[in-house]
Design an enzyme around this catalytic site. Structure first.
Site, short mmCIF file in Angstrom:
data_model
loop_
_atom_site.label_atom_id
_atom_site.label_comp_id
_atom_site.label_asym_id
_atom_site.label_seq_id
_atom_site.Cartn_x
_atom_site.Cartn_y
_atom_site.Cartn_z
N HIS A 59 18.68 10.84 7.81
CA HIS A 59 18.61 9.42 8.13
C HIS A 59 18.40 8.58 6.88
O HIS A 59 17.58 8.91 6.03
CB HIS A 59 17.47 9.16 9.11
CG HIS A 59 17.32 7.72 9.48
ND1 HIS A 59 16.11 7.06 9.48
CD2 HIS A 59 18.24 6.79 9.85
CE1 HIS A 59 16.30 5.80 9.83
NE2 HIS A 59 17.57 5.61 10.06
N ILE A 63 19.24 -2.30 3.12
CA ILE A 63 18.36 -3.02 2.22
C ILE A 63 17.14 -3.56 2.98
O ILE A 63 17.22 -3.89 4.16
CB ILE A 63 19.14 -4.17 1.54
CG1 ILE A 63 18.36 -4.75 0.37
CG2 ILE A 63 19.52 -5.25 2.53
CD1 ILE A 63 19.19 -5.69 -0.49
N HIS A 476 -11.99 -22.56 24.16
CA HIS A 476 -12.41 -21.78 25.32
C HIS A 476 -11.41 -21.93 26.47
O HIS A 476 -10.94 -23.03 26.71
CB HIS A 476 -13.79 -22.26 25.77
CG HIS A 476 -14.34 -21.51 26.94
ND1 HIS A 476 -14.83 -20.23 26.83
CD2 HIS A 476 -14.47 -21.87 28.25
CE1 HIS A 476 -15.25 -19.82 28.03
NE2 HIS A 476 -15.04 -20.81 28.90
#
Length: 503
Positions: A59, A63, A476
Site C-alpha cells: 500500500h 501527497i 450552560h
C-alpha cells in the site's frame, strides 16, 4: 558513485546550476507542505521532493504525508463513524421511533470507500495548491550528495535521476510504523494498511499501548469486531494517569479486551488466519488480523545524512535540531516528527514549517513554543490535555506545592438515555499551591474533548489562574463548563462527583 552514473558527459557544474532553488524541502507531509507553501508565498523558488515507500503489503498513497493519508484524517472519520453508530442506539430515548436495532449493521466497505475518497480529494487539493504557488514538485526519492546538493531518483519505471541544489534544505520526512523483530512479523499490518483493507478486519489483535493502538481498538470494536489490545508496558505514556485509567476502563466496557504482561513471540499463517504465540503463559490464539502499533521509526533510510553532516540521536535515530530547527550543519533544517524531543503532532509540524520559512525568507525571529501544546486521544471517550500532568507537576514542583481540582460529571447528552459512559467522564485542573494558583495543566475525559480543550489551550498559553477559571461565567448546559465549575480538591478527600444541574 551517484554522480558518475548520471550523464557522465555533462559537467557536474552545469547539472547543478540548471537545477538551482532557494529552498529544497524533502517530504510533503504536513510540515513540508506548510514550509513549501509559505516560502513560495514569500517569493522563494521552491523544490518539494516526496515519494512514499510502499508498505510490506504494497500500500502507498499520494501527497500529504501520514496525517492526510493514513493518520489523523482517516482515523478521525472512522472515530466519527463509531460515534454515529452509538447515537443510533440511543435514538429511541429521544423519540426517534422505527429504528430496528437488530437490523443496524455496519458496512466496512462503504465506510472505507468514502473515507479513502476523502483522502484522495485531499491529495488533489494539495497538488492544485502546489501548482498555483508554482512550487516545483518532484515525485522522487532524495539523497544528499553534500549539504546543499541532492540527487533524486524518480518513481517512474526508468528511475530517472536528477540533481538539485539550494542553500537551504529542509527535512520533513516523518515517521513510519515499526515492525517487531520476531518470526512472522510480516504477516501483520500497521495503521498504514488498515484504512484500505479490502474486507472487515475481523478478530483483531492490536499490539501497542499508545494512542494509535487504542484509537484503532475503539472504532473497530464499535464496528462489532472482536478486538484485543496487547499493552506491553503502561498505556498512553505521558498522559495524566487518572485520565488514562478512566479511558482504559471505559474502553473495556466497549468490548475491547486488554492483554498485559505478555509479548508476541511469533506469528504463523494458518490458512487465512494468523496464529499468534505469546510469551510466558500467554498461550496461543488465532486472529484474522494482527496490527503492529508499538512505536514508529524515522523515515530517513535513503537520505544518506552522513554526506550532509546531519547528526541523529543514537537511540531514536531522529534528527538533532535546535529551537530554530537547524540541524548540525549550516543550511540544513528539520521540522515535524523527525526531530528529536518534539511532540509528534501535525499542528506542531505545520507551525514549525511555516515559521521556519518566515525566518528564512522574511527576516522573522519567531520560533515555535513547544510548551503548552494541546492534544487529544480519539478513543471512544476522548482524552484531551494541555500542560503538565499531575505526575509531571509533582516531579517539577513537589507534591506540597501543587493543588489538584477535579470532578466526575455527566455530559448533558447522556442524561435522557442514561448513558453509562458518564461514570468515566472526568475533568482535572492542576495548579500551583500558592496565592497565584497558576494553572499548570488541564485534562478532560469525555465526549467532544477536542472541542472542549481548544479554547482552554488559548487561555493556558497566555497564562491563567484557578481564580480566572472559577470567576468565568459558564455556558450552560455543556461539558465545557465543568472546568469553570471546579471547586473540589483531591487533597480535601471530598466526593468529586457533580450533583444536581442548575444550582
Amino acid at each position: 558513485m551517484l554522480l558518475s552514473t548520471f550523464k557522465r558527459h555533462l559537467p557536474i557544474r552545469r547539472l547543478f546550476s540548471s537545477n538551482k532553488f532557494d529552498l529544497i524541502v524533502i517530504g510533503a507531509g504536513s510540515g513540508g507542505l506548510s514550509c513549501s507553501k509559505r516560502a513560495a508565498d514569500l517569493g522563494a523558488n521552491v523544490a518539494l521532493i516526496d515519494a512514499v515507500e510502499p508498505t510490506p503489503h504494497g500500500h502507498s498513497w499520494g501527497i500529504g504525508g501520514t496525517c492526510a493519508n493514513v493518520g489523523c484524517i482517516p482515523k478521525k472519520l472512522m472515530h466519527q463513524a463509531a460515534i454515529v453508530g452509538k447515537e443510533l442506539k440511543h435514538a429511541d430515548k429521544y423519540g426517534w421511533n422505527g429504528i430496528d436495532q437488530e437490523k443496524i449493521k455496519h458496512d466496512w466497505n462503504v465506510l472505507s470507500k468514502n473515507v479513502n475518497d476523502r483522502v484522495k480529494a485531499n491529495n488533489w487539493i494539495y497538488r492544485v495548491q502546489l501548482n498555483q504557488k508554482k512550487i516545483n514538485y518532484f515525485n522522487a526519492y532524495a539523497e544528499f550528495v553534500d549539504k546543499d546538493k541532492i540527487v533524486i531518483t524518480g518513481t517512474d519505471k526508468n528511475k530517472t535521476k536528477n540533481f538539485l541544489s539550494a542553500p537551504n534544505v529542509v527535512i520533513s520526512t516523518g515517521l513510519r510504523p515499526k515492525y517487531p523483530n520476531i518470526p512472522g512479523a510480516e504477516l501483520g499490518i500497521t495503521s498504514d494498511d488498515l484504512f484500505t483493507l479490502a474486507s472487515v478486519p475481523g478478530k483483531t489483535l492490536i499490539v501497542g499501548g499508545g494512542y494509535v493502538a487504542l484509537e484503532c481498538a475503539g472504532f473497530l470494536s464499535a464496528f462489532n469486531q472482536n478486538v484485543e489490545v496487547l499493552v506491553r508496558s503502561i498505556p498512553l505514556k505521558g498522559f495524566d494517569r487518572d485520565c488514562v485509567h478512566f479511558v482504559m476502563e471505559h474502553l473495556k466496557t466497549t468490548g475491547v479486551k486488554v492483554k498485559e504482561h505478555v509479548e508476541v513471540e511469533r506469528v504463523e499463517a494458518v490458512g487465512s488466519k494468523k496464529k499468534v504465540t505469546f510469551t510466558g503463559n500467554g498461550g496461543v490464539e488465532e486472529y484474522d488480523t494482527v496490527i503492529w502499533a508499538a512505536g514508529r521509526v524515522p523515515n530517513l533510510k535513503s537520505l544518506n545524512l552522513d554526506n550532509a553532516g546531519v547528526r541523529t540521536d543514537k537511540r531514536s535515530g531522529k534528527i538533532l535540531a535546535d529551537e530554530f530547527d537547524r540541524a548540525s550543519c549550516n543550511g540544513v533544517y528539520a521540522v515535524g516528527d523527525i526531530v528529536q524531543d518534539r511532540q509528534e503532532l501535525t499542528p506542531l509540524a505545520i507551525q514549525s514549517g511555516k515559521l521556519l520559512a518566515d525566518r528564512l525568507f522574511s527576516n522573522s525571529k519567531q520560533i515555535v513554543r513547544f510548551d503548552g501544546v494541546a492534544t487529544t486521544v480519539f478513543t471512544p471517550l476522548e482524552l484531551s490535555t494541555v500542560g503538565l500532568t499531575e505526575e509531571e507537576a509533582i516531579q517539577k514542583h513537589g507534591e506540597d506545592s501543587i493543588e489538584v481540582f477535579h470532578s466526575h460529571f455527566t455530559p448533558f447528552e447522556y442524561v435522557v438515555p442514561q448513558n453509562k459512559d458518564s461514570g468515566f467522564c472526568y475533568v482535572k485542573a492542576v495548579c500551583t499551591r500558592d496565592e497565584s494558583q497558576k494553572i499548570l495543566g488541564l485534562h478532560f475525559v469525555g465526549p467532544n474533548a477536542a472541542e472542549v480543550i481548544q479554547g482552554y489551550a488559548v487561555a493556558f498559553r497566555v497564562g491563567i489562574s484557578m481564580s480566572d477559571l472559577q470567576n468565568t461565567i459558564a455556558i450552560h448546559p455543556c461539558s465545557s463548563e465543568e472546568f469553570v465549575k471546579l471547586h473540589i480538591t483531591k487533597r480535601s478527600g471530598q466526593d468529586p462527583r457533580t450533583q444536581g444541574c442548575c444550582g
